[in-house]
Write a protein that holds these residues in place. Structure first.
Motif, PDB file in Angstrom:
ATOM      1  N   ILE A 305     -16.794  32.659  28.668  1.00 29.45           N
ATOM      2  CA  ILE A 305     -16.128  33.093  29.898  1.00 29.45           C
ATOM      3  C   ILE A 305     -14.642  33.374  29.702  1.00 29.45           C
ATOM      4  CG2 ILE A 305     -17.746  32.005  31.482  1.00 29.45           C
ATOM      5  CD1 ILE A 305     -15.745  29.729  31.795  1.00 29.45           C
ATOM      6  N   ARG A 306     -14.054  32.944  28.582  1.00 37.99           N
ATOM      7  CA  ARG A 306     -12.659  33.314  28.334  1.00 37.99           C
ATOM      8  C   ARG A 306     -12.550  34.834  28.193  1.00 37.99           C
ATOM      9  NH1 ARG A 306     -14.213  31.655  23.070  1.00 37.99           N
ATOM     10  NH2 ARG A 306     -13.917  33.332  21.541  1.00 37.99           N
ATOM     11  N   ASN A 307     -13.659  35.484  27.791  1.00 34.34           N
ATOM     12  CA  ASN A 307     -13.719  36.938  27.706  1.00 34.34           C
ATOM     13  C   ASN A 307     -14.368  37.552  28.951  1.00 34.34           C
ATOM     14  OD1 ASN A 307     -12.593  37.143  25.062  1.00 34.34           O
ATOM     15  ND2 ASN A 307     -14.549  36.506  24.204  1.00 34.34           N
ATOM     16  N   LEU A 308     -15.468  36.969  29.400  1.00 44.40           N
ATOM     17  CA  LEU A 308     -16.241  37.562  30.480  1.00 44.40           C
ATOM     18  C   LEU A 308     -15.496  37.540  31.814  1.00 44.40           C
ATOM     19  CD1 LEU A 308     -19.814  36.125  29.754  1.00 44.40           C
ATOM     20  CD2 LEU A 308     -18.838  38.313  29.041  1.00 44.40           C
ATOM     21  N   ALA A 309     -14.881  36.390  32.163  1.00 39.49           N
ATOM     22  CA  ALA A 309     -14.245  36.267  33.483  1.00 39.49           C
ATOM     23  C   ALA A 309     -13.063  37.226  33.643  1.00 39.49           C
ATOM     24  CB  ALA A 309     -13.822  34.821  33.734  1.00 39.49           C
ATOM     25  N   PRO A 310     -12.056  37.184  32.750  1.00 36.35           N
ATOM     26  CA  PRO A 310     -10.948  38.136  32.923  1.00 36.35           C
ATOM     27  C   PRO A 310     -11.364  39.573  32.657  1.00 36.35           C
ATOM     28  CG  PRO A 310     -10.670  36.900  30.875  1.00 36.35           C
ATOM     29  CD  PRO A 310     -11.823  36.272  31.598  1.00 36.35           C
ATOM     30  N   ASP A 329      -9.949  28.512  38.093  1.00 35.84           N
ATOM     31  CA  ASP A 329     -11.305  27.987  38.221  1.00 35.84           C
ATOM     32  C   ASP A 329     -12.117  28.136  36.940  1.00 35.84           C
ATOM     33  OD1 ASP A 329     -10.687  27.392  40.819  1.00 35.84           O
ATOM     34  OD2 ASP A 329     -11.668  29.155  41.669  1.00 35.84           O
ATOM     35  N   PHE A 330     -11.753  29.098  36.084  1.00 34.55           N
ATOM     36  CA  PHE A 330     -12.516  29.352  34.863  1.00 34.55           C
ATOM     37  C   PHE A 330     -11.726  29.002  33.600  1.00 34.55           C
ATOM     38  CE2 PHE A 330     -14.437  32.769  37.685  1.00 34.55           C
ATOM     39  CZ  PHE A 330     -15.472  31.934  38.085  1.00 34.55           C
ATOM     40  N   PHE A 479     -21.332  31.829  36.430  1.00 32.14           N
ATOM     41  CA  PHE A 479     -20.118  31.404  35.735  1.00 32.14           C
ATOM     42  C   PHE A 479     -20.019  29.874  35.707  1.00 32.14           C
ATOM     43  CE2 PHE A 479     -18.759  35.794  36.276  1.00 32.14           C
ATOM     44  CZ  PHE A 479     -18.079  36.019  35.093  1.00 32.14           C
ATOM     45  N   GLY A 480     -20.525  29.226  36.748  1.00 28.25           N
ATOM     46  CA  GLY A 480     -20.570  27.760  36.750  1.00 28.25           C
ATOM     47  C   GLY A 480     -21.487  27.223  35.672  1.00 28.25           C
ATOM     48  N   ASN A 485     -21.989  24.892  30.112  1.00 28.32           N
ATOM     49  CA  ASN A 485     -22.580  25.128  28.791  1.00 28.32           C
ATOM     50  C   ASN A 485     -21.485  25.460  27.773  1.00 28.32           C
ATOM     51  OD1 ASN A 485     -24.730  25.458  26.926  1.00 28.32           O
ATOM     52  ND2 ASN A 485     -24.746  27.677  27.298  1.00 28.32           N
ATOM     53  N   ASN A 486     -20.384  24.712  27.852  1.00 29.84           N
ATOM     54  CA  ASN A 486     -19.249  24.911  26.936  1.00 29.84           C
ATOM     55  C   ASN A 486     -18.684  26.322  26.995  1.00 29.84           C
ATOM     56  OD1 ASN A 486     -19.377  22.228  25.880  1.00 29.84           O
ATOM     57  ND2 ASN A 486     -21.085  22.851  24.568  1.00 29.84           N
ATOM     58  N   GLY A 487     -18.773  26.932  28.182  1.00 28.88           N
ATOM     59  CA  GLY A 487     -18.187  28.248  28.365  1.00 28.88           C
ATOM     60  C   GLY A 487     -19.083  29.415  28.014  1.00 28.88           C
TER      61      GLY A 487
END
Length: 512
Positions: A305-310, A329-330, A479-480, A485-487
């Motif tokens: 999610i460090r890549n997917l969210a932004p 939040d992420f 995303f939760g 799951n460790n991101g």
């Protein structure tokens, strides 16, 4: 006559406190409901806002559009103010990334750990209050300056709203927060407030000046100016104004918008073609969101999610993910990257708004430039996925690839979506609403709200924009699950959601 004026002034004060009673508890309650979960408060604001607006109309308290509560509509139109802050922060972060500097700056404030309400700390509560008063005060001052000859209705009270909003916002400093230098901190707040007003005025004047040539909206020029200022003042540590609006500006604005949107639910469904618009908006959320995530996971071989969210917040200018990312939040990596990704696609908006401005004049989509932009978007998306796959977890390389993806997938989503909608029977002005809704695109939303596609679209956009937010439980649930799951985002559900989105969009275009 004097008695009537006094009663009118009393009514304004009552309206102001009613507005505050609507918005502030809504934001606090939304944070309370999602406390301890992975969901974003914005999701709950959607439900509360739509429900409150709809209920007020059904109970006979108000009519569609809430004209009986003019300050609700007044606050709902402050979208541009909340976005300017994100653009400024994005300009700072972009400059640091391009110059390969560290993103971290020494903070001058340590928030109070005291919890005022479940899910909301004391300093956060002050930020929410300050955001509310700032938005009211800045909008009042701006309208007072650009409408000097207006002396009817709510316009009579712009000076009062400006004075009340700005004066109270300056007083709202959490004395229990650990601040290195309170005097400097408060001075920063004043400077930031003045700077916001300058950006609003200059962007409005430029938009007005170029309107005879091309009807680019004010939000475009506000983005350019604020991003440039952020890049110039890259080491500016935030005062209370930027901190407050970055934290709570978007939730407060959306709360008012969803109230207005909820009040129009009954009337909207009577409009011909509305079912297609709402179905496309709903399933477009799944199609463009999870389709983009699926591309990153399949071709770039990364599901963190460090890549997917932004990446998705930027590539779709997605208001829900934008708010969740900037609120932290992420995770902190996503929070730092999000303002960069949000800014990048806006540099392509000169194509977006210029093509849409010509299309609006013609009453139909300008096909050939649109097709070229779609091909450029496709090429950039492919390049981004290749570079992201080769990044191997390196921060600079990942950010650079995500910048390319944000720009490329944005062009694909905006113009690709409009091309898809040309195969439907939906009128062009309504297709822009449908596409804004389908990707929760704040820029298109602000442009439509500003009247770029006519008065009817401007009145309906709060509802059209808000309805697909009801799909956000799926988005934030996924995303939760990734955070748990460790991101790492689960793959099979993402691919399934993307396919459901394809089926729903196809039904909206070819069946309904």
């Amino acid at each position: 006559m004097e008695l009537v004026q006094q009663l009118s002034q009393m009514q304004l004060i009552n309206q102001f406190w009613l507005l505050m009673a609507f918005i502030i508890p809504m934001v606090i309650l939304s944070r309370m409901v999602v406390a301890g979960t992975r969901f974003s408060p914005i999701l709950v604001i959607v439900i509360f806002g739509l429900g409150l607006g709809f209920g007020m109309v059904e109970l006979g308290i108000a009519t569609p559009g809430l004209p009986e509560f003019p300050l609700v509509d007044f606050l709902s139109r402050t979208t541009i103010i909340a976005l300017v802050v994100s653009f400024f922060v994005g300009g700072q972060e972009l400059r640091k990334i391009l110059s390969k500097q560290e993103l971290d700056m020494e903070d001058i404030v340590v928030p109070s750990k005291e919890e005022m309400f479940l899910g909301t700390g004391r300093t956060q509560f002050i930020f929410i209050l300050r955001s509310f008063f700032l938005l009211v005060g800045l909008e009042g001052f701006f309208r007072m300056a650009i409408e000097p000859g207006t002396a009817e209705g709510i316009a009579l009270y712009y000076p009062i709203l400006a004075l009340l909003g700005l004066a109270v916002s300056f007083l709202l400093i959490d004395h229990k927060a650990q601040i290195q230098d309170k005097k400097v901190y408060m001075q920063k707040g004043v400077i930031e407030t003045v700077l916001l007003l300058v950006i609003l005025f200059v962007s409005f004047l430029i938009a007005t000046a170029v309107q005879p040539i091309i009807a680019l909206p004010q939000i475009f020029f506000a983005m350019l100016i604020s991003s440039a200022l952020g890049a110039i003042f890259q080491n500016w540590t935030y005062g209370p104004t930027i901190r407050a609006l970055l934290f709570a500006g978007i939730p407060v604005v959306l709360a008012a918008n969803f109230m207005v949107g909820g009040s129009r639910i009954g009337d909207a469904f009577a409009i011909e073609g509305m079912n297609s618009i709402l179905v496309y908006g709903f399933f477009g959320q799944l199609f463009w969101m999870f389709g983009g995530i699926a591309l990153i996971m399949w071709f770039a071989r990364t599901g963190h999610i460090r890549n997917l969210a932004p990446g998705m917040a930027g590539s779709l200018s997605h208001s829900g993910l934008t708010g969740a990312c900037t609120a932290g939040d992420f995770g902190q990596v996503a929070a730092k990257r999000a303002p960069i990704m949000i800014n990048i696609p806006f540099f392509g908006h000169i194509f977006v708004f210029s093509i849409l401005a010509v299309s609006a004049d013609n009453g139909a989509l300008w096909i050939w430039p649109t097709a070229i932009i779609v091909l450029i978007g496709l090429a950039l998306t492919a390049l981004a996925l290749k570079n992201l796959r080769a990044a191997n977890g390196e921060d600079f390389k990942e950010v650079k690839a995500l910048m390319q993806f944000s720009f490329g997938w944005q062009m694909m989503a905006v113009f690709g979506g409009l091309v898809i909608l040309t195969f439907s029977t939906i009128a062009f002005d309504y297709t822009t609403m449908a596409q804004s809704s389908a990707i929760s695109h704040f820029g298109l939303f602000a442009a439509v709200q500003g009247g770029m596609f006519g008065t009817e679209a401007s009145l309906l956009i709060p509802l059209i924009f808000s309805m697909p937010f009801l799909v956000h439980p799926i988005v934030f649930y996924m995303f939760g699950k990734a955070l748990d799951n460790n991101g790492e985002m689960p793959r099979v559900p993402v691919y399934a959601m993307a396919l459901v989105g394809v089926a729903g969009v196809s039904a909206a275009i070819f069946v309904l």
